[in-house]
Motif scaffolding. Structure first.
Motif, PDB file in Angstrom:
ATOM      1  N   VAL A  63      -7.659 -44.680  -4.193  1.00  0.00           N
ATOM      2  CA  VAL A  63      -6.785 -45.772  -3.775  1.00  0.00           C
ATOM      3  C   VAL A  63      -6.124 -46.382  -5.009  1.00  0.00           C
ATOM      4  O   VAL A  63      -6.809 -46.779  -5.956  1.00  0.00           O
ATOM      5  CB  VAL A  63      -7.552 -46.854  -2.991  1.00  0.00           C
ATOM      6  CG1 VAL A  63      -6.634 -48.019  -2.629  1.00  0.00           C
ATOM      7  CG2 VAL A  63      -8.174 -46.256  -1.740  1.00  0.00           C
ATOM      8  N   GLU A  64      -4.797 -46.473  -4.995  1.00  0.00           N
ATOM      9  CA  GLU A  64      -4.059 -47.002  -6.139  1.00  0.00           C
ATOM     10  C   GLU A  64      -3.895 -48.516  -6.033  1.00  0.00           C
ATOM     11  O   GLU A  64      -3.535 -49.035  -4.982  1.00  0.00           O
ATOM     12  CB  GLU A  64      -2.682 -46.329  -6.225  1.00  0.00           C
ATOM     13  CG  GLU A  64      -2.756 -44.832  -6.480  1.00  0.00           C
ATOM     14  CD  GLU A  64      -1.403 -44.163  -6.437  1.00  0.00           C
ATOM     15  OE1 GLU A  64      -0.388 -44.872  -6.217  1.00  0.00           O
ATOM     16  OE2 GLU A  64      -1.335 -42.931  -6.617  1.00  0.00           O
ATOM     17  N   ILE A  65      -4.154 -49.201  -7.137  1.00  0.00           N
ATOM     18  CA  ILE A  65      -3.939 -50.651  -7.232  1.00  0.00           C
ATOM     19  C   ILE A  65      -2.985 -50.857  -8.395  1.00  0.00           C
ATOM     20  O   ILE A  65      -3.262 -50.415  -9.519  1.00  0.00           O
ATOM     21  CB  ILE A  65      -5.249 -51.430  -7.472  1.00  0.00           C
ATOM     22  CG1 ILE A  65      -6.282 -51.110  -6.384  1.00  0.00           C
ATOM     23  CG2 ILE A  65      -4.983 -52.926  -7.522  1.00  0.00           C
ATOM     24  CD1 ILE A  65      -7.349 -50.135  -6.795  1.00  0.00           C
ATOM     25  N   TRP A  66      -1.855 -51.489  -8.150  1.00  0.00           N
ATOM     26  CA  TRP A  66      -0.873 -51.698  -9.211  1.00  0.00           C
ATOM     27  C   TRP A  66      -0.551 -53.184  -9.322  1.00  0.00           C
ATOM     28  O   TRP A  66      -0.946 -53.969  -8.469  1.00  0.00           O
ATOM     29  CB  TRP A  66       0.391 -50.870  -8.959  1.00  0.00           C
ATOM     30  CG  TRP A  66       1.148 -51.218  -7.716  1.00  0.00           C
ATOM     31  CD1 TRP A  66       2.233 -52.044  -7.623  1.00  0.00           C
ATOM     32  CD2 TRP A  66       0.891 -50.764  -6.391  1.00  0.00           C
ATOM     33  NE1 TRP A  66       2.662 -52.133  -6.322  1.00  0.00           N
ATOM     34  CE2 TRP A  66       1.863 -51.353  -5.542  1.00  0.00           C
ATOM     35  CE3 TRP A  66      -0.072 -49.905  -5.820  1.00  0.00           C
ATOM     36  CZ2 TRP A  66       1.895 -51.123  -4.172  1.00  0.00           C
ATOM     37  CZ3 TRP A  66      -0.024 -49.678  -4.455  1.00  0.00           C
ATOM     38  CH2 TRP A  66       0.948 -50.282  -3.647  1.00  0.00           C
ATOM     39  N   GLU A  67       0.142 -53.527 -10.395  1.00  0.00           N
ATOM     40  CA  GLU A  67       0.452 -54.900 -10.819  1.00  0.00           C
ATOM     41  C   GLU A  67      -0.775 -55.525 -11.491  1.00  0.00           C
ATOM     42  O   GLU A  67      -1.881 -55.532 -10.947  1.00  0.00           O
ATOM     43  CB  GLU A  67       0.943 -55.789  -9.672  1.00  0.00           C
ATOM     44  CG  GLU A  67       2.229 -55.292  -9.017  1.00  0.00           C
ATOM     45  CD  GLU A  67       3.389 -55.201  -9.987  1.00  0.00           C
ATOM     46  OE1 GLU A  67       3.465 -56.022 -10.934  1.00  0.00           O
ATOM     47  OE2 GLU A  67       4.226 -54.291  -9.830  1.00  0.00           O
ATOM     48  N   SER A  68      -0.549 -56.064 -12.681  1.00  0.00           N
ATOM     49  CA  SER A  68      -1.654 -56.572 -13.502  1.00  0.00           C
ATOM     50  C   SER A  68      -2.506 -57.610 -12.788  1.00  0.00           C
ATOM     51  O   SER A  68      -3.738 -57.595 -12.888  1.00  0.00           O
ATOM     52  CB  SER A  68      -1.106 -57.183 -14.793  1.00  0.00           C
ATOM     53  OG  SER A  68      -0.588 -56.197 -15.645  1.00  0.00           O
TER      54      SER A  68
END
Length: 205
Positions: A63-68
């Protein structure tokens, strides 16, 4: 499995520092990738699954998690024992969430507008400016060393990173410079900077 996609000396450096703060550095695989740089160097790396070729990107069991800010919140909740976040139900959790949202929704746009020398009434009405951002931070730091009070949290790590990365844009507001220096002078920050320097040296940069 946890994988962080990282490029040295960019926004993902603060996530490397966060992993260190959380005591989770050995539990996350760091994949070093190239990115397009503002000076025209670099380029999109086919090994990076981020849909825009950016970093940081965290992948947890596919599962991709993006944004700091999303990554920072995700990691602090995944490793709560470090105490850098606030659990659901904590009285001041809303305050921490607000600082993380404020960084992405206000401070980062204002930093970019300042860098690009953009000024327009609509932008001012929506985001205000760097002076107002400085007053906001200064008010929160009045009588306390960190944004949430006595304790350093992920809100400090994320918000202070803007001025660690671009100190020339830091407004002259009471307590701000000391806060940025406190946040930068943490062992995890020093180790993250050394790690990036080693990566760049190994790459011949």
């Amino acid at each position: 499995m946890l994988t962080l996609y990282h490029a040295p000396r960019c926004r993902s450096t603060r996530i490397v520092a966060l992993l260190d703060e959380l005591g989770a550095r050995d539990q996350v695989s760091v994949e070093v990738v190239g990115i397009p740089r503002q000076d025209g160097s670099g380029g999109r790396d086919p090994r990076n699954p981020h849909p825009e070729g950016k970093v940081p990107l965290l992948v947890h069991d596919g599962v991709e998690i993006w944004e700091s800010t999303a990554i920072a919140l995700y990691l602090t909740e995944l490793f709560p024992e470090a105490g850098l976040g606030r659990p659901v139900g904590a009285p001041d959790r809303g305050r921490l969430l607000s600082w993380l949202a404020w960084y992405g929704d206000v401070l980062e746009p204002v930093m970019v507008m300042t860098y690009a020398q953009l000024d327009h009434p609509a932008l001012r009405a929506t985001f205000r400016g760097m002076e107002e951002a400085g007053h906001r931070l200064s008010a929160a730091l009045s009588g306390a060393p960190y944004l949430m009070g006595a304790d350093y949290t992920v809100a400090d790590l994320i918000c202070a990173s803007a001025f660690q990365f671009a100190p020339q844009y830091a407004p002259d507001a009471p307590g701000l410079a000391d806060w940025v220096a406190r946040c930068a002078d943490r062992p995890a920050q020093h180790r993250a900077q050394r790690y990036d320097a080693e990566l760049l040296e190994a790459a011949g940069g």
